[in-house]
Design a protein around this motif. Structure first.
Motif, PDB file in Angstrom:
ATOM      1  N   VAL A  18       0.774  -1.155  -0.081  1.00 19.15           N
ATOM      2  CA  VAL A  18       0.012  -0.023   0.163  1.00 19.15           C
ATOM      3  C   VAL A  18       0.843   1.242  -0.117  1.00 19.15           C
ATOM      4  CG1 VAL A  18      -1.375   1.445   1.481  1.00 19.15           C
ATOM      5  CG2 VAL A  18      -2.251  -1.057   1.020  1.00 19.15           C
ATOM      6  N   ALA A  19       2.081   1.160   0.798  1.00 19.96           N
ATOM      7  CA  ALA A  19       2.896   2.209   0.728  1.00 19.96           C
ATOM      8  C   ALA A  19       3.484   2.603  -0.747  1.00 19.96           C
ATOM      9  CB  ALA A  19       4.114   2.133   1.753  1.00 19.96           C
ATOM     10  N   HIS A  20       3.815   1.661  -1.326  1.00 16.06           N
ATOM     11  CA  HIS A  20       4.279   1.855  -2.716  1.00 16.06           C
ATOM     12  C   HIS A  20       3.268   2.386  -3.560  1.00 16.06           C
ATOM     13  CE1 HIS A  20       8.333   0.150  -2.777  1.00 16.06           C
ATOM     14  NE2 HIS A  20       7.818  -1.210  -1.819  1.00 16.06           N
ATOM     15  N   LEU A  21       2.078   1.712  -3.360  1.00 16.92           N
ATOM     16  CA  LEU A  21       0.870   2.206  -4.227  1.00 16.92           C
ATOM     17  C   LEU A  21       0.561   3.743  -4.236  1.00 16.92           C
ATOM     18  CD1 LEU A  21      -1.630  -0.807  -3.737  1.00 16.92           C
ATOM     19  CD2 LEU A  21      -0.513  -0.035  -5.958  1.00 16.92           C
ATOM     20  N   LEU A  22       0.522   4.020  -2.672  1.00 17.85           N
ATOM     21  CA  LEU A  22       0.299   5.581  -2.532  1.00 17.85           C
ATOM     22  C   LEU A  22       1.631   6.325  -2.941  1.00 17.85           C
ATOM     23  CD1 LEU A  22      -1.383   7.913  -0.789  1.00 17.85           C
ATOM     24  CD2 LEU A  22      -0.089   7.333   1.048  1.00 17.85           C
ATOM     25  N   ALA A  23       2.779   5.985  -2.870  1.00 15.91           N
ATOM     26  CA  ALA A  23       3.908   6.676  -3.274  1.00 15.91           C
ATOM     27  C   ALA A  23       3.933   6.772  -4.865  1.00 15.91           C
ATOM     28  CB  ALA A  23       5.183   6.221  -3.286  1.00 15.91           C
ATOM     29  N   LYS A  24       3.569   5.872  -5.495  1.00 11.24           N
ATOM     30  CA  LYS A  24       3.275   5.989  -7.088  1.00 11.24           C
ATOM     31  C   LYS A  24       2.315   6.936  -7.521  1.00 11.24           C
ATOM     32  CE  LYS A  24       2.638   3.068 -11.031  1.00 11.24           C
ATOM     33  NZ  LYS A  24       2.334   1.461 -11.418  1.00 11.24           N
ATOM     34  N   CYS A  25       1.186   6.779  -6.698  1.00  8.84           N
ATOM     35  CA  CYS A  25       0.166   7.834  -7.445  1.00  8.84           C
ATOM     36  C   CYS A  25       0.282   9.188  -6.897  1.00  8.84           C
ATOM     37  CB  CYS A  25      -1.246   7.401  -6.627  1.00  8.84           C
ATOM     38  SG  CYS A  25      -1.750   7.926  -4.955  1.00  8.84           S
ATOM     39  N   LEU A  26       1.118   9.670  -5.713  1.00  2.00           N
ATOM     40  CA  LEU A  26       1.517  10.938  -5.337  1.00  2.00           C
ATOM     41  C   LEU A  26       2.482  11.606  -6.338  1.00  2.00           C
ATOM     42  CD1 LEU A  26       2.136  10.613  -1.438  1.00  2.00           C
ATOM     43  CD2 LEU A  26       0.251  11.650  -2.401  1.00  2.00           C
ATOM     44  N   ALA A  67       8.697   2.233   5.492  1.00  2.00           N
ATOM     45  CA  ALA A  67       7.561   2.848   4.651  1.00  2.00           C
ATOM     46  C   ALA A  67       7.949   4.461   4.585  1.00  2.00           C
ATOM     47  CB  ALA A  67       6.438   3.022   5.669  1.00  2.00           C
ATOM     48  N   ILE A  68       8.501   5.077   5.424  1.00  2.00           N
ATOM     49  CA  ILE A  68       8.822   6.424   5.284  1.00  2.00           C
ATOM     50  C   ILE A  68      10.018   6.625   3.889  1.00  2.00           C
ATOM     51  CG2 ILE A  68      10.110   8.395   6.105  1.00  2.00           C
ATOM     52  CD1 ILE A  68       7.271   7.956   7.174  1.00  2.00           C
ATOM     53  N   GLU A  69      10.958   5.624   3.835  1.00  2.00           N
ATOM     54  CA  GLU A  69      11.639   5.554   2.859  1.00  2.00           C
ATOM     55  C   GLU A  69      11.025   5.253   1.421  1.00  2.00           C
ATOM     56  OE1 GLU A  69      14.782   2.597   4.126  1.00  2.00           O
ATOM     57  OE2 GLU A  69      16.167   4.118   4.572  1.00  2.00           O
ATOM     58  N   ILE A  70       9.920   4.690   1.415  1.00  2.00           N
ATOM     59  CA  ILE A  70       9.200   4.569   0.311  1.00  2.00           C
ATOM     60  C   ILE A  70       8.455   6.101  -0.296  1.00  2.00           C
ATOM     61  CG2 ILE A  70       7.206   3.159  -0.688  1.00  2.00           C
ATOM     62  CD1 ILE A  70       8.093   1.014   0.891  1.00  2.00           C
ATOM     63  N   LEU A  71       7.755   6.530   0.978  1.00  2.00           N
ATOM     64  CA  LEU A  71       6.757   7.538   0.758  1.00  2.00           C
ATOM     65  C   LEU A  71       7.648   8.981   0.671  1.00  2.00           C
ATOM     66  CD1 LEU A  71       4.201   6.500   3.329  1.00  2.00           C
ATOM     67  CD2 LEU A  71       3.817   6.744   0.732  1.00  2.00           C
ATOM     68  N   ALA A  72       8.608   8.996   1.110  1.00  2.00           N
ATOM     69  CA  ALA A  72       9.242  10.479   1.280  1.00  2.00           C
ATOM     70  C   ALA A  72       9.814  11.204  -0.022  1.00  2.00           C
ATOM     71  CB  ALA A  72      10.601  10.334   2.260  1.00  2.00           C
ATOM     72  N   PRO A  73      10.227  10.099  -1.010  1.00  2.00           N
ATOM     73  CA  PRO A  73      10.557  10.718  -2.192  1.00  2.00           C
ATOM     74  C   PRO A  73       9.306  11.348  -3.325  1.00  2.00           C
ATOM     75  CG  PRO A  73      11.846   8.740  -1.930  1.00  2.00           C
ATOM     76  CD  PRO A  73      10.751   8.972  -0.849  1.00  2.00           C
ATOM     77  N   ILE A  90      13.614  11.373   5.641  1.00  2.00           N
ATOM     78  CA  ILE A  90      12.855  13.004   5.619  1.00  2.00           C
ATOM     79  C   ILE A  90      13.791  14.170   5.447  1.00  2.00           C
ATOM     80  CG2 ILE A  90      11.395  14.300   7.241  1.00  2.00           C
ATOM     81  CD1 ILE A  90      10.335  11.765   8.323  1.00  2.00           C
ATOM     82  N   ALA A  91      14.853  14.010   6.325  1.00  2.00           N
ATOM     83  CA  ALA A  91      15.834  15.229   6.064  1.00  2.00           C
ATOM     84  C   ALA A  91      16.343  15.408   4.754  1.00  2.00           C
ATOM     85  CB  ALA A  91      17.072  14.982   7.096  1.00  2.00           C
TER      86      ALA A  91
END
Length: 472
Positions: free
Chosen positions: A131-139, A159-165, A188-189
């Protein structure tokens, strides 16, 4: 605005949406209202061609593939909807259902704010991070979204490493109350603070066990030119804030929570990380001229760690600083009193006394919060309370500070001589004892007869909510 309804409400909402009723701009279906996924699907489908609905809140309701498929299609067509909050705590369990939502979100060209707090984004047992990958892709594909709330999802470092970029184009991000640690703080930094292409203006990371990672985030601010607000409440401990546990968790007469919470406040490891955070922020503010709102509540920060922070506050853009529930005494108060750009300073529940109180009053602050300190006693020594004719304070909170009538009299004398001339709200609840009540009544009447201001003073400490400082 619609918040619920009686029988036939769904039919009425669908009719209004389909007829594009200009009066229906907000639809809020309360979580305790019984509504089926079929009914939700009808509502979602009707949104597709609607041009007036701006806010949709259907949080707490079960979603299935059928109704989400309707929402996904509507999101590809609708560019009027601006805020969306949907799903219950199991929304992230079914990657297929969540993926359908992401397809619509990726193509949407109108949504500004998405609230996914407490949606179980890592609850998929087959593939924890799908789900984290799916959310990151659509963002990465969505070009209009500005605000994203991912609080309370048990997001961890991976999860944060997936989403942050994928979040660099957002303006406001809430990642509070997750499981982010040092590794996540580094991600995040790197992606959201040091990255020159990041547009993030408001970042909330409170209630995560960042530990040494908190200092990494602070240091990353050195060359940042976008972030305006940073909230780092309770980020130097991996323990839950015990004061937030429900009363039912404690047996009658059991004071274990109080003892554990006190131990947390004085934990040296916690203070080590908190002091390092304060020093790193001080160094970063030497060059950072963008950050204006900084919240560092409950991090074990001591006065000795404020030297560098105080040194660079005057040349920074910081106008609001919150340091509630730390370990700051009069020495820290004296340092902070020299910061002429600060306008809002919250120092509730520290160890500040009469000397620090007098110094903080004689400043250009507009709001000063000192709830739960120990400033009482200045009435015995007039030198502790200057004339304060140049004080800019408009709102002052000195509730629960062991203030006795002698102190009150000294304060009233200053106020009647036009000290603190702009003061409009004085909060003093939790100080007066029954034995001095009549004296306080007389003195307060004398003050109010000559100075126009609002004063709150009769509440007892047990009647006061000491968990949240007064709002701006």
């Amino acid at each position: 605005m619609v918040w619920g309804g009686n029988d036939g409400a769904v039919d009425r909402w669908v009719k209004q949406l389909e007829e594009d009723d200009p009066k229906l701009v907000s639809l809020h279906i309360l979580s305790f209202r019984k509504i089926t996924t079929t009914e939700l699907g009808r509502i979602f489908q009707a949104i597709g061609t609607n041009t007036h609905l701006h806010d949709l809140y259907v949080s707490g309701h079960l979603l299935d593939a059928s109704c989400i498929d309707h929402l996904s299609e509507s999101l590809t067509l609708n560019d009027t909807l601006k805020t969306l909050n949907l799903g219950n705590s199991s929304f992230g369990e079914n990657a297929h259902v969540f993926g359908l939502f992401c397809e619509g979100l990726a193509a949407n060209e109108g949504l500004i704010k998405l609230d996914l707090e407490n949606k179980g984004l890592l609850s998929n047992e087959e593939n924890k991070y799908q789900v984290a990958h799916l959310l990151a892709k659509c963002l990465t594909k969505n070009n209009t979204l500005q605000e994203l709330n991912l609080a309370r999802n048990e997001l961890d470092d991976t999860a944060i490493e997936i989403l942050a970029p994928a979040m660099t184009r957002l303006l406001k991000i809430n990642l509070s109350m997750n499981n982010i640690g040092e590794q996540g703080a580094h991600a995040i930094a790197k992606q959201l603070i040091e990255n020159a292409s990041s547009k993030v203006q408001e970042l909330e990371l409170s209630d995560n066990g960042l530990l040494a990672g908190a200092s990494v985030l602070a240091s990353a601010l050195e060359n940042n030119k976008s972030l305006r607000s940073l909230k780092l409440v309770d980020v130097v401990s991996t323990e839950m804030e015990l004061s937030e546990l429900p009363p039912a968790a404690m047996e009658e007469g059991d004071n274990k929570l109080d003892e554990d919470d006190d131990a947390k406040k004085t934990d040296e490891t916690r203070t080590l990380h908190g002091n390092a955070l304060a020093r790193a922020l001080g160094q970063a503010l030497e060059t950072n001229k963008t950050l204006s709102h900084l919240c560092l509540d409950n991090n074990g920060i001591e006065s000795k760690a404020l030297d560098e922070l105080a040194q660079h506050l005057s040349t920074s853009a910081i106008t609001e600083l919150k340091l509630r529930r730390n370990r700051i005494d009069d020495d820290g108060a004296l340092l902070l009193s020299k910061m002429n750009k600060l306008r809002h300073l919250e120092l509730g529940e520290n160890g500040i006394g009469a000397k620090g109180f007098g110094a903080l009053l004689d400043t250009e602050l507009h709001y000063l919060g000192l709830f739960g300190n120990a400033i009482g006693g200045f009435g015995a020594d007039p030198s502790l309370l200057p004339e304060l004719s140049n004080s800019q304070i408009k709102r002052l909170d000195i509730g629960c500070n062991r203030i006795i009538h002698q102190d009150l009299e000294a304060m009233v004398e200053v106020l009647l001589k036009n000290g603190v001339p702009g003061l409009s709200l004085l909060e003093m609840g939790g100080n007066v004892e029954d034995k001095e009540m009549e004296q306080w009544e007389v003195t307060m009447s004398r003050l109010l007869a000559e100075r126009k201001m609002d004063i709150v003073w009769k509440r007892k400490p047990t009647d006061m909510d000491n968990s949240v400082p007064p709002p701006m």
